[in-house]
Scaffold this motif. Structure first.
Motif, PDB file in Angstrom:
ATOM      1  N   UNK A  17      -2.114 -55.046 -95.967  1.00 58.25           N
ATOM      2  CA  UNK A  17      -2.384 -54.025 -96.976  1.00 58.25           C
ATOM      3  C   UNK A  17      -2.297 -54.647 -98.362  1.00 58.25           C
ATOM      4  N   UNK A  18      -2.817 -53.954 -99.340  1.00 50.80           N
ATOM      5  CA  UNK A  18      -2.816 -54.444-100.712  1.00 50.80           C
ATOM      6  C   UNK A  18      -1.395 -54.533-101.259  1.00 50.80           C
ATOM      7  N   UNK A  19      -1.127 -55.596-101.984  1.00 47.76           N
ATOM      8  CA  UNK A  19       0.174 -55.775-102.617  1.00 47.76           C
ATOM      9  C   UNK A  19       0.360 -54.802-103.778  1.00 47.76           C
ATOM     10  N   UNK A  20      -0.747 -54.369-104.369  1.00 47.04           N
ATOM     11  CA  UNK A  20      -0.692 -53.515-105.555  1.00 47.04           C
ATOM     12  C   UNK A  20      -0.151 -52.113-105.258  1.00 47.04           C
ATOM     13  N   UNK A  21      -0.063 -51.731-103.988  1.00 46.63           N
ATOM     14  CA  UNK A  21       0.422 -50.398-103.623  1.00 46.63           C
ATOM     15  C   UNK A  21       1.804 -50.509-102.999  1.00 46.63           C
ATOM     16  N   UNK A  22       2.393 -49.385-102.692  1.00 45.11           N
ATOM     17  CA  UNK A  22       3.691 -49.347-102.009  1.00 45.11           C
ATOM     18  C   UNK A  22       3.499 -49.075-100.519  1.00 45.11           C
ATOM     19  N   UNK A  23       2.295 -49.375-100.011  1.00 47.16           N
ATOM     20  CA  UNK A  23       1.985 -49.107 -98.605  1.00 47.16           C
ATOM     21  C   UNK A  23       2.946 -49.814 -97.661  1.00 47.16           C
ATOM     22  N   UNK A  24       3.207 -51.098 -97.909  1.00 49.87           N
ATOM     23  CA  UNK A  24       4.027 -51.888 -96.993  1.00 49.87           C
ATOM     24  C   UNK A  24       5.403 -51.258 -96.815  1.00 49.87           C
ATOM     25  N   UNK A  25       6.010 -50.869 -97.913  1.00 41.97           N
ATOM     26  CA  UNK A  25       7.339 -50.261 -97.835  1.00 41.97           C
ATOM     27  C   UNK A  25       7.303 -48.959 -97.045  1.00 41.97           C
ATOM     28  N   UNK A  26       6.306 -48.120 -97.313  1.00 42.55           N
ATOM     29  CA  UNK A  26       6.185 -46.855 -96.575  1.00 42.55           C
ATOM     30  C   UNK A  26       5.966 -47.099 -95.084  1.00 42.55           C
ATOM     31  N   UNK A  27       5.164 -48.108 -94.767  1.00 45.33           N
ATOM     32  CA  UNK A  27       4.868 -48.409 -93.368  1.00 45.33           C
ATOM     33  C   UNK A  27       6.096 -48.956 -92.639  1.00 45.33           C
ATOM     34  N   UNK A  28       6.858 -49.813 -93.303  1.00 45.87           N
ATOM     35  CA  UNK A  28       8.081 -50.337 -92.692  1.00 45.87           C
ATOM     36  C   UNK A  28       9.103 -49.225 -92.448  1.00 45.87           C
ATOM     37  N   UNK A  29       9.228 -48.311 -93.408  1.00 49.92           N
ATOM     38  CA  UNK A  29      10.142 -47.180 -93.237  1.00 49.92           C
ATOM     39  C   UNK A  29       9.688 -46.274 -92.092  1.00 49.92           C
ATOM     40  N   UNK A  65       0.122 -57.758 -98.608  1.00 55.02           N
ATOM     41  CA  UNK A  65       1.410 -57.704 -97.934  1.00 55.02           C
ATOM     42  C   UNK A  65       1.099 -57.675 -96.445  1.00 55.02           C
ATOM     43  N   UNK A  66       1.806 -58.497 -95.697  1.00 56.32           N
ATOM     44  CA  UNK A  66       1.639 -58.547 -94.252  1.00 56.32           C
ATOM     45  C   UNK A  66       2.915 -58.009 -93.624  1.00 56.32           C
ATOM     46  N   UNK A  67       2.758 -57.100 -92.689  1.00 59.37           N
ATOM     47  CA  UNK A  67       3.896 -56.486 -91.998  1.00 59.37           C
ATOM     48  C   UNK A  67       3.751 -56.805 -90.520  1.00 59.37           C
ATOM     49  N   UNK A  68       4.826 -57.257 -89.907  1.00 61.05           N
ATOM     50  CA  UNK A  68       4.835 -57.478 -88.467  1.00 61.05           C
ATOM     51  C   UNK A  68       6.042 -56.762 -87.882  1.00 61.05           C
TER      52      UNK A  68
END
Length: 125
Positions: A17-29, A65-68
Protein backbone atom coordinates in the motif's frame (compact mmCIF):
# COMPACT_ATOMS: atom_id res chain seq x y z
CA UNK A 1 20.48 -32.31 19.48
CA UNK A 2 18.34 -29.55 18.06
CA UNK A 3 14.68 -30.39 17.62
CA UNK A 4 12.91 -28.62 14.79
CA UNK A 5 9.18 -28.14 15.03
CA UNK A 6 7.54 -27.72 11.65
CA UNK A 7 4.17 -26.04 11.36
CA UNK A 8 1.88 -26.75 8.44
CA UNK A 9 -1.40 -25.23 7.27
CA UNK A 10 0.15 -21.77 7.51
CA UNK A 11 -0.37 -18.84 5.15
CA UNK A 12 1.38 -15.53 4.54
CA UNK A 13 -0.83 -12.58 3.67
CA UNK A 14 1.16 -9.84 1.94
CA UNK A 15 -0.13 -6.33 1.18
CA UNK A 16 1.50 -3.42 -0.65
CA UNK A 17 0.00 0.00 0.00
CA UNK A 18 1.02 3.62 -0.37
CA UNK A 19 3.29 5.02 2.32
CA UNK A 20 1.50 8.37 2.09
CA UNK A 21 -1.62 6.95 3.79
CA UNK A 22 -2.25 5.29 7.14
CA UNK A 23 -3.49 2.13 5.40
CA UNK A 24 -0.70 -0.11 6.72
CA UNK A 25 -1.41 0.75 10.34
CA UNK A 26 -5.16 0.21 9.92
CA UNK A 27 -4.55 -3.11 8.17
CA UNK A 28 -2.16 -4.37 10.85
CA UNK A 29 -4.65 -3.43 13.58
CA UNK A 30 -7.45 -5.21 11.69
CA UNK A 31 -5.31 -8.37 11.39
CA UNK A 32 -4.52 -8.24 15.10
CA UNK A 33 -8.18 -7.75 15.99
CA UNK A 34 -9.04 -10.88 13.98
CA UNK A 35 -6.53 -12.95 15.96
CA UNK A 36 -3.38 -12.82 13.82
CA UNK A 37 -0.23 -12.83 15.93
CA UNK A 38 2.74 -12.80 13.56
CA UNK A 39 2.88 -9.52 11.64
CA UNK A 40 5.63 -7.55 9.99
CA UNK A 41 5.54 -4.13 8.35
CA UNK A 42 8.34 -2.46 6.44
CA UNK A 43 9.04 0.29 3.94
CA UNK A 44 9.90 -0.45 0.29
CA UNK A 45 10.76 1.69 -2.68
CA UNK A 46 10.01 0.76 -6.27
CA UNK A 47 12.35 1.48 -9.12
CA UNK A 48 12.26 1.78 -12.88
CA UNK A 49 10.44 4.14 -15.18
CA UNK A 50 7.79 6.10 -13.34
CA UNK A 51 4.47 5.48 -14.97
CA UNK A 52 2.19 8.36 -15.84
CA UNK A 53 -1.56 8.32 -15.37
CA UNK A 54 -4.10 10.18 -17.44
CA UNK A 55 -3.91 13.43 -19.32
CA UNK A 56 -2.57 15.33 -16.31
CA UNK A 57 0.54 13.14 -16.10
CA UNK A 58 0.22 12.43 -12.38
CA UNK A 59 3.21 10.38 -11.15
CA UNK A 60 2.56 7.05 -9.44
CA UNK A 61 3.90 6.98 -5.87
CA UNK A 62 6.82 4.53 -5.70
CA UNK A 63 7.23 4.45 -1.89
CA UNK A 64 5.21 1.59 -0.42
CA UNK A 65 4.50 -0.01 2.92
CA UNK A 66 4.66 -3.79 2.82
CA UNK A 67 2.73 -5.81 5.39
CA UNK A 68 3.20 -9.53 5.95
CA UNK A 69 0.99 -11.47 8.34
CA UNK A 70 1.33 -15.15 9.27
CA UNK A 71 -2.01 -16.88 9.80
CA UNK A 72 -3.34 -20.39 10.20
CA UNK A 73 -5.51 -22.08 7.61
CA UNK A 74 -8.56 -21.38 9.78
CA UNK A 75 -7.80 -17.64 10.02
CA UNK A 76 -6.73 -16.85 6.46
CA UNK A 77 -10.06 -15.80 4.95
CA UNK A 78 -11.34 -13.67 7.83
CA UNK A 79 -7.99 -11.91 8.32
CA UNK A 80 -7.62 -11.31 4.56
CA UNK A 81 -11.10 -9.78 4.32
CA UNK A 82 -10.64 -7.62 7.43
CA UNK A 83 -7.31 -6.29 6.13
CA UNK A 84 -8.78 -5.60 2.68
CA UNK A 85 -11.66 -3.60 4.16
CA UNK A 86 -9.47 -1.73 6.67
CA UNK A 87 -7.02 -0.74 3.93
CA UNK A 88 -9.84 0.32 1.59
CA UNK A 89 -8.26 -1.63 -1.25
CA UNK A 90 -11.52 -1.47 -3.22
CA UNK A 91 -10.59 1.96 -4.62
CA UNK A 92 -8.30 3.03 -7.43
CA UNK A 93 -4.67 3.21 -6.32
CA UNK A 94 -5.46 1.59 -2.98
CA UNK A 95 -2.79 -1.07 -3.35
CA UNK A 96 -3.07 -4.84 -3.51
CA UNK A 97 -2.67 -7.93 -1.40
CA UNK A 98 -2.27 -11.65 -1.88
CA UNK A 99 -2.01 -14.90 0.08
CA UNK A 100 0.69 -17.53 -0.18
CA UNK A 101 0.48 -21.02 1.29
CA UNK A 102 3.62 -21.91 3.25
CA UNK A 103 4.79 -25.48 2.70
CA UNK A 104 6.91 -25.51 5.81
CA UNK A 105 7.32 -23.11 8.72
CA UNK A 106 9.77 -23.72 11.54
CA UNK A 107 9.78 -21.93 14.88
CA UNK A 108 10.16 -22.54 18.58
CA UNK A 109 7.08 -24.03 20.20
CA UNK A 110 7.11 -24.43 24.01
CA UNK A 111 7.00 -28.04 25.25
CA UNK A 112 3.70 -27.55 27.11
CA UNK A 113 2.00 -26.45 23.89
CA UNK A 114 3.51 -29.34 21.91
CA UNK A 115 2.28 -31.80 24.55
CA UNK A 116 -1.23 -30.36 24.38
CA UNK A 117 -1.26 -30.55 20.59
CA UNK A 118 0.01 -34.15 20.69
CA UNK A 119 -2.85 -35.08 23.06
CA UNK A 120 -5.31 -33.50 20.65
CA UNK A 121 -3.79 -35.47 17.77
CA UNK A 122 -2.71 -32.34 15.91
CA UNK A 123 1.02 -33.07 16.04
CA UNK A 124 2.90 -35.96 14.57
CA UNK A 125 6.43 -36.87 15.58
Amino acid sequence: MTQITYLTDAWMITALVSTATKQAERMLLAARDMGARGALGFHARGFGARERLGVLGVAVETDKDVIQVLVSDEQKDVVFEAMFKAGELDRTGGGFMYMTRLDKLATYVPDRILERLQQEGKVRK
